[in-house]
Motif scaffolding. Sequence first.
Motif, PDB file in Angstrom:
ATOM      1  N   LYS A 218     -25.880   1.451  -7.962  1.00 59.11           N
ATOM      2  CA  LYS A 218     -25.791   2.760  -7.323  1.00 59.11           C
ATOM      3  C   LYS A 218     -24.902   3.674  -8.148  1.00 59.11           C
ATOM      4  CE  LYS A 218     -24.697   2.714  -2.949  1.00 59.11           C
ATOM      5  NZ  LYS A 218     -24.140   2.299  -1.635  1.00 59.11           N
ATOM      6  N   ARG A 219     -25.155   4.971  -8.063  1.00 60.33           N
ATOM      7  CA  ARG A 219     -24.358   5.932  -8.831  1.00 60.33           C
ATOM      8  C   ARG A 219     -22.882   5.835  -8.462  1.00 60.33           C
ATOM      9  NH1 ARG A 219     -26.075  11.798  -8.448  1.00 60.33           N
ATOM     10  NH2 ARG A 219     -24.904  12.033 -10.392  1.00 60.33           N
ATOM     11  N   SER A 220     -22.593   5.627  -7.183  1.00 60.01           N
ATOM     12  CA  SER A 220     -21.197   5.538  -6.754  1.00 60.01           C
ATOM     13  C   SER A 220     -20.524   4.296  -7.322  1.00 60.01           C
ATOM     14  CB  SER A 220     -21.116   5.528  -5.224  1.00 60.01           C
ATOM     15  OG  SER A 220     -21.890   4.474  -4.687  1.00 60.01           O
ATOM     16  N   THR A 221     -21.284   3.182  -7.397  1.00 60.19           N
ATOM     17  CA  THR A 221     -20.740   1.949  -7.979  1.00 60.19           C
ATOM     18  C   THR A 221     -20.470   2.149  -9.467  1.00 60.19           C
ATOM     19  OG1 THR A 221     -21.988   0.625  -6.389  1.00 60.19           O
ATOM     20  CG2 THR A 221     -21.163  -0.521  -8.350  1.00 60.19           C
ATOM     21  N   PHE A 222     -21.427   2.768 -10.147  1.00 57.28           N
ATOM     22  CA  PHE A 222     -21.256   3.028 -11.573  1.00 57.28           C
ATOM     23  C   PHE A 222     -20.055   3.942 -11.813  1.00 57.28           C
ATOM     24  CE2 PHE A 222     -22.215   5.215 -15.605  1.00 57.28           C
ATOM     25  CZ  PHE A 222     -22.419   4.106 -16.422  1.00 57.28           C
ATOM     26  N   ALA A 223     -19.880   4.931 -10.940  1.00 58.67           N
ATOM     27  CA  ALA A 223     -18.739   5.843 -11.067  1.00 58.67           C
ATOM     28  C   ALA A 223     -17.423   5.093 -10.915  1.00 58.67           C
ATOM     29  CB  ALA A 223     -18.838   6.947 -10.016  1.00 58.67           C
ATOM     30  N   THR A 224     -17.391   4.106 -10.014  1.00 58.68           N
ATOM     31  CA  THR A 224     -16.190   3.288  -9.830  1.00 58.68           C
ATOM     32  C   THR A 224     -15.886   2.492 -11.092  1.00 58.68           C
ATOM     33  OG1 THR A 224     -16.657   3.100  -7.461  1.00 58.68           O
ATOM     34  CG2 THR A 224     -15.131   1.482  -8.400  1.00 58.68           C
ATOM     35  N   TYR A 225     -16.937   1.934 -11.712  1.00 56.94           N
ATOM     36  CA  TYR A 225     -16.760   1.209 -12.979  1.00 56.94           C
ATOM     37  C   TYR A 225     -16.171   2.130 -14.049  1.00 56.94           C
ATOM     38  CZ  TYR A 225     -19.935  -2.465 -11.179  1.00 56.94           C
ATOM     39  OH  TYR A 225     -20.513  -3.469 -10.448  1.00 56.94           O
TER      40      TYR A 225
ATOM     41  N   ARG B  97     -17.346  11.783  -3.032  1.00 54.90           N
ATOM     42  CA  ARG B  97     -17.274  12.504  -4.306  1.00 54.90           C
ATOM     43  C   ARG B  97     -17.056  11.459  -5.392  1.00 54.90           C
ATOM     44  NH1 ARG B  97     -17.223  17.397  -6.288  1.00 54.90           N
ATOM     45  NH2 ARG B  97     -17.380  18.321  -4.210  1.00 54.90           N
ATOM     46  N   ILE B  98     -17.961  11.421  -6.364  1.00 54.56           N
ATOM     47  CA  ILE B  98     -17.876  10.402  -7.399  1.00 54.56           C
ATOM     48  C   ILE B  98     -17.594  11.018  -8.760  1.00 54.56           C
ATOM     49  CG2 ILE B  98     -19.411   8.842  -6.140  1.00 54.56           C
ATOM     50  CD1 ILE B  98     -21.619   9.579  -8.153  1.00 54.56           C
ATOM     51  N   TYR B  99     -17.102  10.180  -9.646  1.00 52.13           N
ATOM     52  CA  TYR B  99     -16.712  10.571 -10.993  1.00 52.13           C
ATOM     53  C   TYR B  99     -17.902  10.370 -11.934  1.00 52.13           C
ATOM     54  CZ  TYR B  99     -14.004   9.955 -15.380  1.00 52.13           C
ATOM     55  OH  TYR B  99     -13.507  10.018 -16.658  1.00 52.13           O
ATOM     56  N   ILE B 100     -18.304  11.424 -12.608  1.00 47.99           N
ATOM     57  CA  ILE B 100     -19.459  11.361 -13.509  1.00 47.99           C
ATOM     58  C   ILE B 100     -18.987  11.525 -14.949  1.00 47.99           C
ATOM     59  CG2 ILE B 100     -21.696  12.361 -14.108  1.00 47.99           C
ATOM     60  CD1 ILE B 100     -21.695  11.218 -11.316  1.00 47.99           C
ATOM     61  N   LEU B 101     -19.438  10.606 -15.804  1.00 42.63           N
ATOM     62  CA  LEU B 101     -19.109  10.667 -17.229  1.00 42.63           C
ATOM     63  C   LEU B 101     -20.411  10.780 -18.013  1.00 42.63           C
ATOM     64  CD1 LEU B 101     -16.825  10.379 -19.372  1.00 42.63           C
ATOM     65  CD2 LEU B 101     -17.273   7.927 -19.347  1.00 42.63           C
ATOM     66  N   GLU B 102     -20.615  11.911 -18.643  1.00 45.59           N
ATOM     67  CA  GLU B 102     -21.826  12.134 -19.450  1.00 45.59           C
ATOM     68  C   GLU B 102     -21.389  12.539 -20.855  1.00 45.59           C
ATOM     69  OE1 GLU B 102     -23.632  15.143 -17.091  1.00 45.59           O
ATOM     70  OE2 GLU B 102     -24.728  13.723 -15.818  1.00 45.59           O
ATOM     71  N   GLY B 103     -21.369  11.571 -21.751  1.00 49.19           N
ATOM     72  CA  GLY B 103     -20.853  11.830 -23.091  1.00 49.19           C
ATOM     73  C   GLY B 103     -19.380  12.164 -23.015  1.00 49.19           C
ATOM     74  N   ASP B 104     -18.994  13.309 -23.566  1.00 45.47           N
ATOM     75  CA  ASP B 104     -17.601  13.736 -23.496  1.00 45.47           C
ATOM     76  C   ASP B 104     -17.326  14.575 -22.257  1.00 45.47           C
ATOM     77  OD1 ASP B 104     -16.993  12.478 -25.894  1.00 45.47           O
ATOM     78  OD2 ASP B 104     -17.549  14.229 -27.101  1.00 45.47           O
TER      79      ASP B 104
ATOM     80  N   GLU C 241     -18.965  14.840  -8.527  1.00 50.50           N
ATOM     81  CA  GLU C 241     -20.169  15.301  -7.835  1.00 50.50           C
ATOM     82  C   GLU C 241     -20.187  14.702  -6.430  1.00 50.50           C
ATOM     83  OE1 GLU C 241     -24.840  14.380  -8.519  1.00 50.50           O
ATOM     84  OE2 GLU C 241     -23.756  15.089 -10.287  1.00 50.50           O
ATOM     85  N   LEU C 242     -20.579  15.498  -5.455  1.00 48.42           N
ATOM     86  CA  LEU C 242     -20.686  15.024  -4.083  1.00 48.42           C
ATOM     87  C   LEU C 242     -22.059  14.382  -3.889  1.00 48.42           C
ATOM     88  CD1 LEU C 242     -18.797  15.231  -1.574  1.00 48.42           C
ATOM     89  CD2 LEU C 242     -20.229  17.128  -0.815  1.00 48.42           C
ATOM     90  N   VAL C 243     -22.074  13.128  -3.451  1.00 50.90           N
ATOM     91  CA  VAL C 243     -23.350  12.429  -3.279  1.00 50.90           C
ATOM     92  C   VAL C 243     -23.443  11.796  -1.897  1.00 50.90           C
ATOM     93  CG1 VAL C 243     -23.632  11.927  -5.739  1.00 50.90           C
ATOM     94  CG2 VAL C 243     -22.465  10.274  -4.290  1.00 50.90           C
ATOM     95  N   ILE C 244     -24.665  11.723  -1.397  1.00 49.79           N
ATOM     96  CA  ILE C 244     -24.935  11.046  -0.129  1.00 49.79           C
ATOM     97  C   ILE C 244     -25.691   9.762  -0.444  1.00 49.79           C
ATOM     98  CG2 ILE C 244     -26.132  11.195   2.082  1.00 49.79           C
ATOM     99  CD1 ILE C 244     -25.623  14.214   1.997  1.00 49.79           C
TER     100      ILE C 244
ATOM    101  N   PRO D 283     -24.811   3.390   3.222  1.00 47.27           N
ATOM    102  CA  PRO D 283     -23.439   2.972   3.517  1.00 47.27           C
ATOM    103  C   PRO D 283     -22.930   1.892   2.567  1.00 47.27           C
ATOM    104  CG  PRO D 283     -24.697   3.137   5.524  1.00 47.27           C
ATOM    105  CD  PRO D 283     -25.675   3.255   4.379  1.00 47.27           C
ATOM    106  N   LYS D 284     -21.642   1.581   2.712  1.00 46.10           N
ATOM    107  CA  LYS D 284     -20.904   0.708   1.799  1.00 46.10           C
ATOM    108  C   LYS D 284     -21.605  -0.620   1.523  1.00 46.10           C
ATOM    109  CE  LYS D 284     -16.174  -1.008   1.254  1.00 46.10           C
ATOM    110  NZ  LYS D 284     -14.861  -1.161   1.912  1.00 46.10           N
ATOM    111  N   THR D 285     -22.073  -1.297   2.581  1.00 51.00           N
ATOM    112  CA  THR D 285     -22.785  -2.578   2.450  1.00 51.00           C
ATOM    113  C   THR D 285     -23.962  -2.569   3.430  1.00 51.00           C
ATOM    114  OG1 THR D 285     -21.549  -3.714   4.207  1.00 51.00           O
ATOM    115  CG2 THR D 285     -20.581  -3.746   1.976  1.00 51.00           C
TER     116      THR D 285
END
Length: 308
Positions: A22-29, A169-176, A181-184, A187-189
């Motif tokens: 998930k995008r939110s999981t990837f953002a956490t990584y 709200r998740i952290y997005i890294l695209e290159g530099d 970004e706010l995402v819906i 749920p968590k599990t």
Amino acid sequence: MTHLTIREIADVWKDEKRPYVKRSTFATYMLALENHLLPFFGNMTELTEATVQSFVLQKLNAGLSAKTVKDFLIVLKMIMKHGVKNKWLEYAEWDIKYPTSTGPGNIEVLTIANHKKVLDYVKGHFSFKALGIYICLTTGLRIGEICALRWDDINAQTGTLHVKRTIERIYILEGDRKHTELVINDPKTPNSLREIPLSSEALSIIRPLMKVVNPNFYVISNDVKPIEPRTYRVYYKRLMKSLKIPEIKFHGLRHSFATRCIESNCDYKTVSVLLGHSDISTTLNLYVHTNMEQKKRCISKMFKSLGK
């Protein structure tokens, strides 16, 4: 074997990992990588137990929780396995030691008097934002779940509320380029997808509203656009301050709901399901702390069962 740095391996790993989580999981990584792992390990070409242990102690001494640090190591281990698979890194076993805990940490909860005070305030001073606080205190919803709750998630006939999504709200890294970004999301599990009965008092507030609101609107904004969690936290803090209630984190509302359930002798499995915990042990570890009187009653019951 061609040795690459942890940073180089991580760059390849994250591109391959991105499509499968998930995008939110990837953002956490990405947050763990950019803020913690790469500054420490980035230029290294091996991951020895001693080095990882040093990292763990540094983070614990900086005030991070053992759970947070263990989550970092999960990401680090995935990167290591990726490096080993591609013959860029030697595999290493880690037996990491954590300082002995002094006991279960105290969770923040409202007193019974303050719990009632907030509920009574909402009934007497209605607003859609305040209704969200009321729902959290009577259902145990997380802040992301209440922000993502829509009117069509509430069934006035059956008197139930369905938790179907969360907002964050998740952290997005695209290159530099780095941004949030706010995402819906879901749920968590999977266990967090749940149906919760509403109290008769809650329904007396909600049922009249259901006749006039747009079913596609979000509950606490009563608008097509949701309120995001960090904005709602600001509202919550102001509300608590105005009521002269000692400051606790928003998550303390969920803790307060769970604590009241346990204090009312609700069975632990049901409380676990209401909270959407994936494992009943999470509920037990957080909320069930036996005192000496309970221990004495248990021993007494055991002897009575023996006819003593």
